[in-house]
Design a protein around this motif. Structure first.
Motif, short mmCIF file in Angstrom:
data_model
loop_
_atom_site.label_atom_id
_atom_site.label_comp_id
_atom_site.label_asym_id
_atom_site.label_seq_id
_atom_site.Cartn_x
_atom_site.Cartn_y
_atom_site.Cartn_z
N ASN A 175 0.86 -1.18 0.00
CA ASN A 175 0.00 0.00 0.00
C ASN A 175 0.90 1.23 0.00
N LEU A 176 0.98 1.91 -1.13
CA LEU A 176 1.87 3.05 -1.29
C LEU A 176 1.12 4.36 -1.04
N ASN A 177 1.86 5.38 -0.63
CA ASN A 177 1.25 6.70 -0.41
C ASN A 177 0.76 7.31 -1.71
N ILE A 178 1.58 7.19 -2.75
CA ILE A 178 1.20 7.67 -4.08
C ILE A 178 1.48 6.55 -5.07
N ASN A 179 0.74 6.50 -6.16
CA ASN A 179 0.93 5.42 -7.11
C ASN A 179 1.98 5.77 -8.16
N ASN A 180 3.18 6.06 -7.69
CA ASN A 180 4.31 6.38 -8.54
C ASN A 180 5.46 5.44 -8.17
N ILE A 181 5.81 4.56 -9.11
CA ILE A 181 6.85 3.57 -8.83
C ILE A 181 8.21 4.24 -8.67
N GLU A 182 8.50 5.26 -9.44
CA GLU A 182 9.80 5.93 -9.36
C GLU A 182 10.06 6.52 -7.98
N ASP A 183 9.05 7.14 -7.38
CA ASP A 183 9.21 7.76 -6.07
C ASP A 183 9.29 6.73 -4.94
N ASN A 184 8.75 5.54 -5.16
CA ASN A 184 8.74 4.49 -4.14
C ASN A 184 9.69 3.35 -4.46
N ALA A 185 10.66 3.57 -5.35
CA ALA A 185 11.55 2.50 -5.81
C ALA A 185 12.30 1.84 -4.66
N GLU A 186 12.81 2.62 -3.73
CA GLU A 186 13.58 2.05 -2.63
C GLU A 186 12.70 1.19 -1.72
N PHE A 187 11.51 1.65 -1.40
CA PHE A 187 10.59 0.88 -0.56
C PHE A 187 10.19 -0.42 -1.25
N ILE A 188 9.89 -0.36 -2.54
CA ILE A 188 9.50 -1.56 -3.29
C ILE A 188 10.66 -2.54 -3.36
N TYR A 189 11.86 -2.06 -3.68
CA TYR A 189 13.04 -2.92 -3.78
C TYR A 189 13.31 -3.62 -2.45
N ASN A 190 13.32 -2.86 -1.37
CA ASN A 190 13.59 -3.45 -0.05
C ASN A 190 12.51 -4.45 0.35
N SER A 191 11.28 -4.18 0.01
CA SER A 191 10.19 -5.11 0.34
C SER A 191 10.33 -6.42 -0.43
N ILE A 192 10.71 -6.33 -1.69
CA ILE A 192 10.87 -7.55 -2.50
C ILE A 192 12.06 -8.37 -2.02
N THR A 193 13.17 -7.72 -1.77
CA THR A 193 14.38 -8.46 -1.39
C THR A 193 14.31 -9.05 0.01
N ARG A 194 13.40 -8.60 0.83
CA ARG A 194 13.26 -9.13 2.19
C ARG A 194 12.23 -10.24 2.31
N LEU A 195 11.65 -10.67 1.20
CA LEU A 195 10.65 -11.74 1.23
C LEU A 195 11.29 -13.07 1.63
N ASP A 196 10.57 -13.82 2.44
CA ASP A 196 10.98 -15.17 2.81
C ASP A 196 10.27 -16.18 1.91
N ASN A 197 10.90 -17.32 1.71
CA ASN A 197 10.32 -18.44 0.96
C ASN A 197 10.03 -18.11 -0.50
N VAL A 198 10.74 -17.15 -1.06
CA VAL A 198 10.63 -16.83 -2.47
C VAL A 198 12.05 -16.81 -3.04
N THR A 199 12.27 -17.57 -4.09
CA THR A 199 13.60 -17.62 -4.70
C THR A 199 13.66 -16.64 -5.85
N ILE A 200 14.49 -15.61 -5.69
CA ILE A 200 14.70 -14.63 -6.74
C ILE A 200 16.19 -14.34 -6.84
N TYR A 201 16.59 -13.85 -7.99
CA TYR A 201 17.97 -13.44 -8.20
C TYR A 201 18.08 -11.95 -7.86
N ILE A 202 19.02 -11.62 -6.97
CA ILE A 202 19.24 -10.23 -6.59
C ILE A 202 20.58 -9.81 -7.17
#
Length: 75
Positions: free
Chosen positions: A42-69
């Motif tokens: 749930n983002l404050n504004i629907n702009n991916i560029e302004d929320n890039a750091e929050f989105i990146y950190n949220s994705i990379t901190r996921l458990d039980n998901v295999t992704i390449y970082i």
């Protein structure tokens, strides 16, 4: 280090099947891995560029998901 939109795009391009989709003109961003929603943000504004750091950190901190970082290089 500041995570920019370009770094987020690199993460998405290195993980085939991962995409970001906003729900019906709202501020809720769903992160898909193939056809499964692995994260909803749930983002404050629907702009991916302004929320890039929050989105990146949220994705990379996921458990039980295999992704390449990919490594992040500072210039």
């Amino acid at each position: 280090m500041k995570i920019t939109y370009d770094i987020l795009q690199n993460l998405l391009s290195c993980n085939n099947g991962m995409k970001l989709v906003f729900r019906d003109n709202s501020n809720i961003l769903d992160v898909y891995l193939f056809s499964d929603i692995i994260l909803s943000l749930n983002l404050n504004i629907n702009n991916i560029e302004d929320n890039a750091e929050f989105i990146y950190n949220s994705i990379t901190r996921l458990d039980n998901v295999t992704i390449y970082i990919p490594k992040i290089y500072q210039k």
